[in-house]
Enzyme design. Structure first.
Site, PDB file in Angstrom:
ATOM      1  CE  LYS A  39      -2.307   1.485   3.722  1.00  0.00           C
ATOM      2  NZ  LYS A  39      -2.032   2.955   3.830  1.00  0.00           N
ATOM      3  CG  ASP A  66      -4.792   4.397   1.575  1.00  0.00           C
ATOM      4  OD1 ASP A  66      -5.946   4.803   1.373  1.00  0.00           O
ATOM      5  OD2 ASP A  66      -4.275   4.309   2.713  1.00  0.00           O
ATOM      6  CG  LEU A  67      -3.295   8.425  -3.552  1.00  0.00           C
ATOM      7  CD1 LEU A  67      -2.961   9.058  -4.889  1.00  0.00           C
ATOM      8  CD2 LEU A  67      -2.233   8.772  -2.519  1.00  0.00           C
ATOM      9  CE  LYS A  68      -7.581   6.615   4.113  1.00  0.00           C
ATOM     10  NZ  LYS A  68      -6.139   6.333   3.915  1.00  0.00           N
ATOM     11  CG  PHE A  69      -8.809  10.073  -5.363  1.00  0.00           C
ATOM     12  CD1 PHE A  69      -7.700  10.894  -5.283  1.00  0.00           C
ATOM     13  CD2 PHE A  69      -8.696   8.874  -6.068  1.00  0.00           C
ATOM     14  CE1 PHE A  69      -6.501  10.557  -5.889  1.00  0.00           C
ATOM     15  CE2 PHE A  69      -7.499   8.533  -6.687  1.00  0.00           C
ATOM     16  CZ  PHE A  69      -6.402   9.367  -6.593  1.00  0.00           C
ATOM     17  CG  ASP A  71     -12.186  17.905  -5.096  1.00  0.00           C
ATOM     18  OD1 ASP A  71     -13.103  18.689  -5.416  1.00  0.00           O
ATOM     19  OD2 ASP A  71     -11.026  18.275  -4.851  1.00  0.00           O
ATOM     20  CB  THR A 125      -9.449   1.742  11.659  1.00  0.00           C
ATOM     21  OG1 THR A 125      -8.223   2.140  11.050  1.00  0.00           O
ATOM     22  CG2 THR A 125     -10.220   0.833  10.733  1.00  0.00           C
ATOM     23  CD  GLN A 195      -5.198   2.106  12.655  1.00  0.00           C
ATOM     24  OE1 GLN A 195      -6.421   2.168  12.658  1.00  0.00           O
ATOM     25  NE2 GLN A 195      -4.470   2.654  11.706  1.00  0.00           N
ATOM     26  N   GLY A 215       0.781  -2.566   9.003  1.00  0.00           N
ATOM     27  CA  GLY A 215       1.887  -1.637   8.832  1.00  0.00           C
ATOM     28  C   GLY A 215       3.046  -1.919   9.751  1.00  0.00           C
ATOM     29  NE  ARG A 216       2.235   2.296  13.248  1.00  0.00           N
ATOM     30  CZ  ARG A 216       1.514   3.300  13.711  1.00  0.00           C
ATOM     31  NH1 ARG A 216       2.084   4.248  14.437  1.00  0.00           N
ATOM     32  NH2 ARG A 216       0.212   3.367  13.469  1.00  0.00           N
TER      33      ARG A 216
END
Length: 241
Positions: A39, A66-69, A71, A125, A195, A215-216
């Site tokens: 991602k 993962d740019l979460k558009f 507009d 989340t 989270q 992720g981490r």
């Protein structure tokens, strides 16, 4: 083996939350595309741009951009069309942008040579019930997630980003084939970090998630391949395979 065949059953998505392309490339070189997808989010894409995405795809990784558009419909359609042109596996929009915006996004990617999966974010989340109320939303967490997921389904999207805790409800309401991509995944015993709604890989798959973002626990691991292999074993056990 063709890349699509290699990846089609792989639910794990590793979040490359790095500040620059060099760090992301260095870490990706320690991973195996057979064990995960990747991602690329806001910070990394702004820093490194499409060249990084193309490089990672050249290494065999499928990419969730993962740019979460969010507009006006025309702007989001153009952004989704451009993202599809990169050949990425998945892109996302914010469901709270409305059905017209999501429909425009879906129509924009329909004609792509490699049509990406298009999903929508329901409730982040990082938010709990108090955060949602403070933002002026009158619905509870589950009610808001279900409403926005229904709007995404009505717009023709492939699925949603949601908490694994909402996955059973969404599976019942929208079907098993509607994708449920769940962040906040933590192996047993790891820290929850920022989270607020987290579950283990096995729990998430058992609850109906289709893809898991981690992720981490991977990116900060001394041996990230060992972590991925353990998570894949847990997922296989949850699937009964």
């Amino acid at each position: 083996m063709a890349q699509d065949q290699m990846h089609q059953d792989q639910p794990l998505i590793v979040a490359l939350d790095f500040p620059d392309g060099a760090s992301a490339r260095a870490f990706a070189s320690r991973l195996d595309p057979r064990l995960c997808r990747l991602k690329v989010g806001f910070e990394l894409f702004v820093a490194a741009g499409p060249a990084l995405v193309e490089d990672l795809q050249g290494r065999g990784f499928e990419i969730f951009l993962d740019l979460k558009f969010h507009d006006i419909p025309n702007t989001v359609a153009g952004a989704c069309r451009a993202a599809a042109g990169l050949g990425v596996w998945m892109i996302n929009v914010h469901a709270c942008g409305g059905r017209a915006m999501m429909t425009a996004a879906r129509e924009a990617v329909e004609g792509a040579a490699h049509r990406p999966r298009l999903i929508a974010v329901t409730v982040l989340t990082s938010m709990d019930a108090a955060d949602l109320a403070a933002s002026g939303i009158g619905r509870g967490l589950e009610e808001q997630a279900l409403f926005l997921a229904g709007e995404a389904r009505a717009a023709g999207l492939d699925g949603v980003v949601c908490s694994a805790r909402e996955a059973p409800m969404l599976r019942r309401a929208l079907g098993a084939d509607f994708l449920k991509v769940t962040p906040g995944i933590r192996p047993e015993g790891s820290a929850s970090d920022d989270q607020k709604r987290v579950v283990t890989p096995g729990q998430a798959m058992g609850d109906g998630a289709t893809h898991l973002v981690v992720g981490r626990p991977v990116t900060r691991a001394a041996d990230p391949l060992a972590v991925l292999e353990a998570m894949n074993r847990e997922i296989a056990a949850a699937r009964g395979t």
